[in-house]
Design a protein around this motif. Structure first.
Motif, PDB file in Angstrom:
ATOM      1  N   ARG A   1     -11.537   1.396   9.260  1.00  0.00           N
ATOM      2  CA  ARG A   1     -10.838   2.449   9.997  1.00  0.00           C
ATOM      3  C   ARG A   1      -9.361   2.345   9.650  1.00  0.00           C
ATOM      4  O   ARG A   1      -8.813   1.242   9.509  1.00  0.00           O
ATOM      5  N   ASP A   2      -8.693   3.480   9.577  1.00  0.00           N
ATOM      6  CA  ASP A   2      -7.281   3.481   9.183  1.00  0.00           C
ATOM      7  C   ASP A   2      -6.399   2.827  10.233  1.00  0.00           C
ATOM      8  O   ASP A   2      -5.298   2.379   9.928  1.00  0.00           O
ATOM      9  N   ASP A   3      -6.873   2.799  11.495  1.00  0.00           N
ATOM     10  CA  ASP A   3      -6.084   2.194  12.564  1.00  0.00           C
ATOM     11  C   ASP A   3      -6.548   0.774  12.880  1.00  0.00           C
ATOM     12  O   ASP A   3      -6.193   0.225  13.920  1.00  0.00           O
TER      13      ASP A   3
ATOM     14  N   GLN B   1      -6.426  -3.502   0.846  1.00  0.00           N
ATOM     15  CA  GLN B   1      -7.133  -4.567   1.547  1.00  0.00           C
ATOM     16  C   GLN B   1      -6.901  -5.907   0.852  1.00  0.00           C
ATOM     17  O   GLN B   1      -6.751  -5.969  -0.368  1.00  0.00           O
TER      18      GLN B   1
ATOM     19  N   ASN C   1      -6.008  -5.186   6.567  1.00  0.00           N
ATOM     20  CA  ASN C   1      -5.345  -3.961   6.127  1.00  0.00           C
ATOM     21  C   ASN C   1      -3.885  -4.293   5.822  1.00  0.00           C
ATOM     22  O   ASN C   1      -3.138  -4.720   6.703  1.00  0.00           O
TER      23      ASN C   1
ATOM     24  N   LYS D   1      -1.416  -2.317   4.788  1.00  0.00           N
ATOM     25  CA  LYS D   1      -0.422  -1.250   4.858  1.00  0.00           C
ATOM     26  C   LYS D   1       0.550  -1.463   6.019  1.00  0.00           C
ATOM     27  O   LYS D   1       0.305  -2.275   6.930  1.00  0.00           O
TER      28      LYS D   1
END
Length: 330
Positions: A18-20, A43, A95, A97
């Motif tokens: 999931r992006d969040d 990742q 993640n 980012k």
């Protein structure tokens, strides 16, 4: 034979991406011979054995566990897959980012100020940015107990202390309590430093904090607007005139037509007088004074007395007295 050799092989990948989501743990499963590791863009894959980091893999791609991964793991280099046997390790996908989160005060923050004994109630909103920067601490404090971690979890922690930090840095940097936006950069910088201390023990860092706007109660905002209008006009009397004019135009000046007309007339007179005082009149040179000339009036007009100075006879406009003949024209 190949079928039997790889029948227990699996793919180690972030299955619930999931992006969040900040991290997700692949766990409680054996890695068999022939299994694959899949790392996608943004990742990192961290192999953990008994709570200890065995290896970190950062480049995206598909890798063979037994030939590409195990030889590079710190303490599992000697591991040999046997028939129908494998190894149990956890793989933590992180993640990488930088996350951007919107924030806003749910309740007004009461900032101490001499103008208001109870404090200035202020709301604020903006954004903050963060990312994971310390995998060891992340595993020790969070990933060792959780299978996943969301941006919302970080936001809850940040907003729980944000009101106190806003109060601290607004009081310190808010030199003009009615124009906090001018000091928003310094306030944001101070809050970012304090928030970084809050999350670094979880293996994360605050990479940015921004205050987009400060919001005052409506009555305070109205006062600020009127003060700004006064400053633009530059004169209290003119400000009162403008206020009265606005009141008449909007119908806020009550009391009937006569009262409104009287207020309008007084306003007009005051404005006219103010304009006359502000004009720069052309100065006329004063008339020269001197002795009265005895020369006859060049216009031809002659003053005639109403009574003869010689005999007192009433004069009807004649040049000579009809009684004694005295010359009457001057």
């Amino acid at each position: 034979m190949g079928f039997f050799r790889n029948q227990f092989a699996n793919v180690v990948e972030w299955e619930e991406f999931r992006d969040d989501m900040i991290f997700w743990k692949w766990s409680n499963r054996e890695i068999k011979k022939g299994s694959k590791l899949v790392i996608r863009s943004g990742q990192d894959a961290i192999f953990v054995n008994n709570g200890k980091i065995e290896g970190i893999f950062e480049n995206e791609g598909s890798y063979s566990i037994d030939s590409d991964i195990i030889p590079f793991l710190s303490t599992l280099k000697g591991f040999k897959f046997g028939f129908n046997s494998g190894m149990r390790v956890e793989v933590l996908f992180v993640n990488t980012k930088e996350f951007t989160v919107k924030w806003g005060t749910q309740n007004p923050v009461l900032i101490p100020t001499p103008q208001l004994p109870g404090g200035m109630p202020i709301r604020a909103n903006g954004t903050f940015n963060f990312k994971v920067n310390d995998y060891v601490t992340l595993i020790d404090k969070i990933a060792g107990m959780k299978d996943s971690y969301l941006v919302e979890d970080v936001k809850i922690r940040i907003t729980s202390v944000l009101d106190q930090l806003l109060m601290k840095w607004i009081s310190r940097e808010g030199k003009d309590m009615f124009n906090l936006q001018a000091n928003a950069s310094d306030i944001s910088k101070g809050i970012q430093e304090d928030l970084d201390m809050q999350v670094m023990d979880n293996g994360m860092t605050i990479t940015g904090f921004h205050v987009m706007s400060f919001n005052y109660p409506q009555e305070i905002q109205d006062m600020i607007t009127k003060t700004a209008s006064h400053e633009m006009i530059g004169n209290l009397q003119k400000y009162q005139q403008v206020t009265m004019t606005d009141g008449i135009a909007s119908g806020n000046v009550k009391g009937g037509g006569a009262a409104s007309d009287m207020a309008s007339m007084m306003m007009g007179m005051n404005i006219a007088n103010e304009m006359m005082r502000n004009l720069n009149p052309i100065q006329q040179p004063p008339a020269e004074t001197g002795p009265v000339s005895d020369a006859p009036n060049p216009s031809g007009d002659h003053k005639k007395p109403n009574f003869c100075p010689n005999c007192g006879t009433k004069n009807e406009g004649a040049n000579f007295c009809p009684n004694c003949g005295q010359k009457l024209s001057v």
